[in-house]
Design a protein around this motif. Sequence first.
Motif, PDB file in Angstrom:
ATOM      1  N   ARG A 161      36.992  42.369  45.470  1.00 52.34           N
ATOM      2  CA  ARG A 161      35.906  42.987  44.687  1.00 52.34           C
ATOM      3  C   ARG A 161      36.476  43.941  43.635  1.00 52.34           C
ATOM      4  NH1 ARG A 161      31.835  39.639  44.782  1.00 52.34           N
ATOM      5  NH2 ARG A 161      31.123  39.221  46.884  1.00 52.34           N
ATOM      6  N   GLU A 162      37.535  44.632  43.974  1.00 56.66           N
ATOM      7  CA  GLU A 162      38.164  45.521  42.996  1.00 56.66           C
ATOM      8  C   GLU A 162      38.784  44.707  41.858  1.00 56.66           C
ATOM      9  OE1 GLU A 162      41.523  48.973  42.982  1.00 56.66           O
ATOM     10  OE2 GLU A 162      39.913  49.107  44.469  1.00 56.66           O
ATOM     11  N   LEU A 163      39.453  43.613  42.198  1.00 54.24           N
ATOM     12  CA  LEU A 163      40.002  42.736  41.159  1.00 54.24           C
ATOM     13  C   LEU A 163      38.880  42.137  40.305  1.00 54.24           C
ATOM     14  CD1 LEU A 163      42.842  40.895  43.127  1.00 54.24           C
ATOM     15  CD2 LEU A 163      43.121  42.557  41.261  1.00 54.24           C
ATOM     16  N   GLU A 164      37.759  41.852  40.937  1.00 53.85           N
ATOM     17  CA  GLU A 164      36.594  41.341  40.199  1.00 53.85           C
ATOM     18  C   GLU A 164      36.082  42.397  39.213  1.00 53.85           C
ATOM     19  OE1 GLU A 164      32.573  38.998  41.450  1.00 53.85           O
ATOM     20  OE2 GLU A 164      32.951  40.884  42.504  1.00 53.85           O
ATOM     21  N   ALA A 165      35.993  43.636  39.660  1.00 55.24           N
ATOM     22  CA  ALA A 165      35.536  44.733  38.790  1.00 55.24           C
ATOM     23  C   ALA A 165      36.502  44.959  37.627  1.00 55.24           C
ATOM     24  CB  ALA A 165      35.383  46.020  39.614  1.00 55.24           C
ATOM     25  N   GLU A 166      37.769  44.662  37.850  1.00 55.69           N
ATOM     26  CA  GLU A 166      38.776  44.793  36.790  1.00 55.69           C
ATOM     27  C   GLU A 166      38.774  43.593  35.842  1.00 55.69           C
ATOM     28  OE1 GLU A 166      42.433  45.342  38.955  1.00 55.69           O
ATOM     29  OE2 GLU A 166      41.818  47.306  39.711  1.00 55.69           O
ATOM     30  N   GLY A 167      37.960  42.577  36.164  1.00 51.47           N
ATOM     31  CA  GLY A 167      37.866  41.396  35.312  1.00 51.47           C
ATOM     32  C   GLY A 167      38.976  40.379  35.515  1.00 51.47           C
ATOM     33  N   ALA A 168      39.695  40.466  36.632  1.00 53.84           N
ATOM     34  CA  ALA A 168      40.832  39.576  36.869  1.00 53.84           C
ATOM     35  C   ALA A 168      40.459  38.308  37.627  1.00 53.84           C
ATOM     36  CB  ALA A 168      41.929  40.319  37.629  1.00 53.84           C
ATOM     37  N   VAL A 169      39.454  38.398  38.497  1.00 54.28           N
ATOM     38  CA  VAL A 169      39.062  37.251  39.322  1.00 54.28           C
ATOM     39  C   VAL A 169      37.545  37.117  39.334  1.00 54.28           C
ATOM     40  CG1 VAL A 169      41.082  37.507  40.831  1.00 54.28           C
ATOM     41  CG2 VAL A 169      38.912  38.525  41.515  1.00 54.28           C
ATOM     42  N   GLU A 170      37.096  35.956  39.822  1.00 56.38           N
ATOM     43  CA  GLU A 170      35.663  35.744  40.002  1.00 56.38           C
ATOM     44  C   GLU A 170      35.429  34.954  41.274  1.00 56.38           C
ATOM     45  OE1 GLU A 170      34.005  33.388  36.839  1.00 56.38           O
ATOM     46  OE2 GLU A 170      35.559  31.861  37.008  1.00 56.38           O
ATOM     47  N   GLN A 171      34.284  35.211  41.878  1.00 53.69           N
ATOM     48  CA  GLN A 171      33.873  34.439  43.041  1.00 53.69           C
ATOM     49  C   GLN A 171      32.961  33.347  42.497  1.00 53.69           C
ATOM     50  OE1 GLN A 171      31.679  36.537  46.125  1.00 53.69           O
ATOM     51  NE2 GLN A 171      32.560  35.188  47.674  1.00 53.69           N
ATOM     52  N   ILE A 172      33.275  32.116  42.817  1.00 53.28           N
ATOM     53  CA  ILE A 172      32.580  30.984  42.217  1.00 53.28           C
ATOM     54  C   ILE A 172      31.102  30.978  42.586  1.00 53.28           C
ATOM     55  CG2 ILE A 172      32.478  28.467  42.128  1.00 53.28           C
ATOM     56  CD1 ILE A 172      35.545  28.515  42.468  1.00 53.28           C
ATOM     57  N   ARG A 173      30.801  31.250  43.817  1.00 50.92           N
ATOM     58  CA  ARG A 173      29.411  31.356  44.269  1.00 50.92           C
ATOM     59  C   ARG A 173      29.363  32.364  45.410  1.00 50.92           C
ATOM     60  NH1 ARG A 173      31.646  26.792  45.774  1.00 50.92           N
ATOM     61  NH2 ARG A 173      31.734  26.244  47.962  1.00 50.92           N
ATOM     62  N   GLU A 174      28.181  32.842  45.727  1.00 50.17           N
ATOM     63  CA  GLU A 174      28.047  33.800  46.818  1.00 50.17           C
ATOM     64  C   GLU A 174      28.632  33.200  48.087  1.00 50.17           C
ATOM     65  OE1 GLU A 174      24.545  36.198  49.163  1.00 50.17           O
ATOM     66  OE2 GLU A 174      24.176  35.545  47.116  1.00 50.17           O
ATOM     67  N   SER A 175      29.457  33.941  48.773  1.00 52.18           N
ATOM     68  CA  SER A 175      30.178  33.482  49.968  1.00 52.18           C
ATOM     69  C   SER A 175      31.087  32.302  49.662  1.00 52.18           C
ATOM     70  CB  SER A 175      29.204  33.109  51.086  1.00 52.18           C
ATOM     71  OG  SER A 175      28.453  34.229  51.467  1.00 52.18           O
ATOM     72  N   GLY A 176      31.505  32.196  48.409  1.00 56.68           N
ATOM     73  CA  GLY A 176      32.343  31.070  48.023  1.00 56.68           C
ATOM     74  C   GLY A 176      33.768  31.492  47.723  1.00 56.68           C
ATOM     75  N   PRO A 177      34.558  30.536  47.261  1.00 56.89           N
ATOM     76  CA  PRO A 177      35.968  30.786  46.984  1.00 56.89           C
ATOM     77  C   PRO A 177      36.185  31.621  45.716  1.00 56.89           C
ATOM     78  CG  PRO A 177      35.401  28.556  46.360  1.00 56.89           C
ATOM     79  CD  PRO A 177      34.179  29.163  46.999  1.00 56.89           C
ATOM     80  N   TRP A 178      37.408  32.088  45.552  1.00 52.88           N
ATOM     81  CA  TRP A 178      37.801  32.943  44.455  1.00 52.88           C
ATOM     82  C   TRP A 178      38.788  32.224  43.546  1.00 52.88           C
ATOM     83  CZ3 TRP A 178      35.885  37.920  43.885  1.00 52.88           C
ATOM     84  CH2 TRP A 178      35.141  38.398  44.938  1.00 52.88           C
ATOM     85  N   ARG A 179      38.792  32.614  42.264  1.00 54.41           N
ATOM     86  CA  ARG A 179      39.752  32.078  41.307  1.00 54.41           C
ATOM     87  C   ARG A 179      39.993  33.102  40.208  1.00 54.41           C
ATOM     88  NH1 ARG A 179      35.732  27.531  38.773  1.00 54.41           N
ATOM     89  NH2 ARG A 179      34.354  28.991  37.689  1.00 54.41           N
ATOM     90  N   LEU A 180      41.038  32.862  39.438  1.00 55.35           N
ATOM     91  CA  LEU A 180      41.331  33.736  38.304  1.00 55.35           C
ATOM     92  C   LEU A 180      40.229  33.601  37.263  1.00 55.35           C
ATOM     93  CD1 LEU A 180      45.129  32.943  37.961  1.00 55.35           C
ATOM     94  CD2 LEU A 180      44.116  35.038  38.872  1.00 55.35           C
ATOM     95  N   LYS A 181      39.989  34.668  36.566  1.00 58.90           N
ATOM     96  CA  LYS A 181      38.946  34.648  35.548  1.00 58.90           C
ATOM     97  C   LYS A 181      39.562  34.456  34.183  1.00 58.90           C
ATOM     98  CE  LYS A 181      34.782  37.025  34.339  1.00 58.90           C
ATOM     99  NZ  LYS A 181      33.917  38.115  34.631  1.00 58.90           N
TER     100      LYS A 181
END
Length: 89
Positions: free
Chosen positions: A69-89
């Motif tokens: 979630r911190e990486l997401e807030a920094e704009g580095a990653v995204e969660q594809i869907r709720e309760s789903g996998p993660w990837r680079l943004k």
Amino acid sequence: MNALQQQGSELRSKAKELALSALKKYPEGHKNGKGIRQAEIFRLCGLDWGDYAKAFSSQQQFWVVALLRELEAEGAVEQIRESGPWRLK
């Protein structure tokens, strides 16, 4: 910030670097990839201590949620869907 808090901050920064490295290493974690599950990121980073009484592997990985979630807030990653996998943004 005391010395222990400083060490904890450095440890969290290193853990974020590990997570980004895991996503970069595997095509599934790349931008537009299918994503990598949180538990798998946890294991790929070598953060799994194994199963112990009242500390099973499946329970240990939950702190990685805050890391992602911190990486997401920094704009580095995204969660594809709720309760789903993660990837680079």
